[in-house]
Design a protein around this motif. Structure first.
Motif, PDB file in Angstrom:
ATOM      1  N   LYS A  83       0.827  -1.202   0.000  1.00  0.00           N
ATOM      2  CA  LYS A  83       0.000   0.000   0.000  1.00  0.00           C
ATOM      3  C   LYS A  83       0.866   1.259   0.000  1.00  0.00           C
ATOM      4  CE  LYS A  83      -4.037  -1.926   2.413  1.00  0.00           C
ATOM      5  NZ  LYS A  83      -4.965  -1.739   3.558  1.00  0.00           N
ATOM      6  N   THR A  84       0.299   2.333  -0.526  1.00  0.00           N
ATOM      7  CA  THR A  84       0.959   3.639  -0.503  1.00  0.00           C
ATOM      8  C   THR A  84       0.113   4.618   0.303  1.00  0.00           C
ATOM      9  OG1 THR A  84      -0.168   4.476  -2.471  1.00  0.00           O
ATOM     10  CG2 THR A  84       1.874   3.252  -2.808  1.00  0.00           C
ATOM     11  N   GLU A  85       0.753   5.637   0.816  1.00  0.00           N
ATOM     12  CA  GLU A  85       0.049   6.771   1.408  1.00  0.00           C
ATOM     13  C   GLU A  85       1.043   7.892   1.600  1.00  0.00           C
ATOM     14  OE1 GLU A  85      -1.565   5.831   5.224  1.00  0.00           O
ATOM     15  OE2 GLU A  85       0.371   5.798   6.225  1.00  0.00           O
ATOM     16  N   HIS A  86       0.533   9.078   1.887  1.00  0.00           N
ATOM     17  CA  HIS A  86       1.412  10.215   2.156  1.00  0.00           C
ATOM     18  C   HIS A  86       1.925  10.071   3.587  1.00  0.00           C
ATOM     19  CE1 HIS A  86       3.104  14.204   1.855  1.00  0.00           C
ATOM     20  NE2 HIS A  86       2.554  14.511   3.021  1.00  0.00           N
ATOM     21  N   GLY A  87       3.005   9.329   3.723  1.00  0.00           N
ATOM     22  CA  GLY A  87       3.572   9.062   5.038  1.00  0.00           C
ATOM     23  C   GLY A  87       4.908   8.366   4.888  1.00  0.00           C
ATOM     24  N   GLY A  90      13.053   6.263  -3.205  1.00  0.00           N
ATOM     25  CA  GLY A  90      12.642   5.218  -2.282  1.00  0.00           C
ATOM     26  C   GLY A  90      11.192   4.805  -2.489  1.00  0.00           C
ATOM     27  N   TYR A  91      10.830   3.660  -1.926  1.00  0.00           N
ATOM     28  CA  TYR A  91       9.461   3.153  -2.007  1.00  0.00           C
ATOM     29  C   TYR A  91       9.274   2.097  -0.924  1.00  0.00           C
ATOM     30  CZ  TYR A  91      11.991  -0.522  -4.525  1.00  0.00           C
ATOM     31  OH  TYR A  91      12.900  -1.483  -4.877  1.00  0.00           O
ATOM     32  N   ALA A  92       8.040   1.944  -0.483  1.00  0.00           N
ATOM     33  CA  ALA A  92       7.746   0.900   0.501  1.00  0.00           C
ATOM     34  C   ALA A  92       8.119  -0.453  -0.090  1.00  0.00           C
ATOM     35  CB  ALA A  92       6.270   0.931   0.874  1.00  0.00           C
TER      36      ALA A  92
END
Length: 284
Positions: free
Chosen positions: A21-25, A270-272
């Motif tokens: 999942k992605t989010e502004h965090g 970067g990325y989760a």
């Protein structure tokens, strides 16, 4: 003696590997020898999901470090402390402030969520560490405390205020970053770098005496940076021996591309799901 490594796993970010999942965090899970550190907890609903998908056991968190009190870095605090109730937490006292961003005349709360604030306050006092100066978390890992604002071109990076009318600018004094000693120099981990990327690097280098930088990782809050600021940032970064830069979260695509174009070291967004590994210094 065989060296051991430090690993940093990005658990939450604005971008993510497939299936995450992605989010502004933003959130990083750091493992170094016998210590586990969670640096920030993202916003709402990505941390637990991504940690589970990546096989990261948040109940093993020993130290929780909050880079500052904005909601997108503290939203998962209560969930983490439920899983790891004995974790020690490190933050600046100003992280609890009420604060806002104001755009087009509309004030949006950016404070730490109430449930996160309550989870921290209800901890045994010996688990809460209010950071007001550079502090070592363990051997080879430290956090900055408040960072002196010395550059003329760096600013907090947005329309941040302590009131809803925009009369009290928020300098975000609680902004702090983390450093880790490695075989090839310092690994510098930032949340949003509201103090400024160059101010942050200068402060850490001055405190540690180490000028080599193995990696810069985190949010640099350059998404709204002017060309002048980017030019001066690159000029300053070239003064350091930097091996790798991993911009995340609030850095912005344009700034990331600018750094990649004008710096001589690898720059990878970067990325989760991204996992980085560094060799620890030789044991004496």
């Amino acid at each position: 003696m065989q060296q051991r490594s430090t690993t940093i796993t990005i658990l939450a970010d604005n971008c993510a590997a497939p299936g995450l999942k992605t989010e502004h965090g933003l959130s990083f899970f750091i493992e170094k020898e016998d210590i586990t550190i969670l640096f920030d907890t993202a916003c709402d609903n990505t941390l637990l999901y991504n940690a589970g998908a990546l096989g990261v056991d948040l109940s093993q968190t020993e130290l929780l470090v909050l880079s500052h009190g904005h909601y997108d870095h503290t939203g998962g605090v209560a969930e983490v402390l439920f899983l790891a109730p004995n974790a020690n937490i490190y933050l600046h006292p100003a992280a609890f402030q009420e604060r806002y961003s104001i755009r087009n005349g509309t004030a949006k709360p950016t404070s730490m969520p109430d449930h996160a604030r309550s989870a921290i306050i209800n901890l045994p006092q010996q688990q809460i560490h209010r950071v007001s100066k550079p502090t070592m978390l363990c051997s080879g890992i430290g956090i900055t405390g408040p960072i002196p604002r010395l550059t003329s071109y760096e600013n907090p990076g947005g329309p941040f205020f302590l009131d809803t009318t925009g009369k009290q600018p928020d300098p975000i004094d609680d902004d702090l970053s983390l450093w880790i000693e490695s075989e090839n120099g310092l690994i510098i981990v930032t949340g949003c770098c509201h103090a400024g990327l160059i101010n942050t690097i200068r402060s850490i280098v001055e405190h540690t005496g180490e000028k080599r930088i193995a990696a810069l990782i985190g949010g640099f809050h350059l998404s709204a940076a002017s060309t002048e600021r980017l030019e001066k940032t690159v000029k300053e970064l070239k003064e350091y021996d930097i091996r790798q830069i991993v911009p995340c979260h609030c850095t912005g695509k344009n700034a990331t591309e600018y750094l990649a174009q004008f710096l001589g070291c690898p720059v990878e967004a970067g990325y989760a799901g991204l996992k980085l590994e560094f060799q620890n210094p030789p044991q004496v």
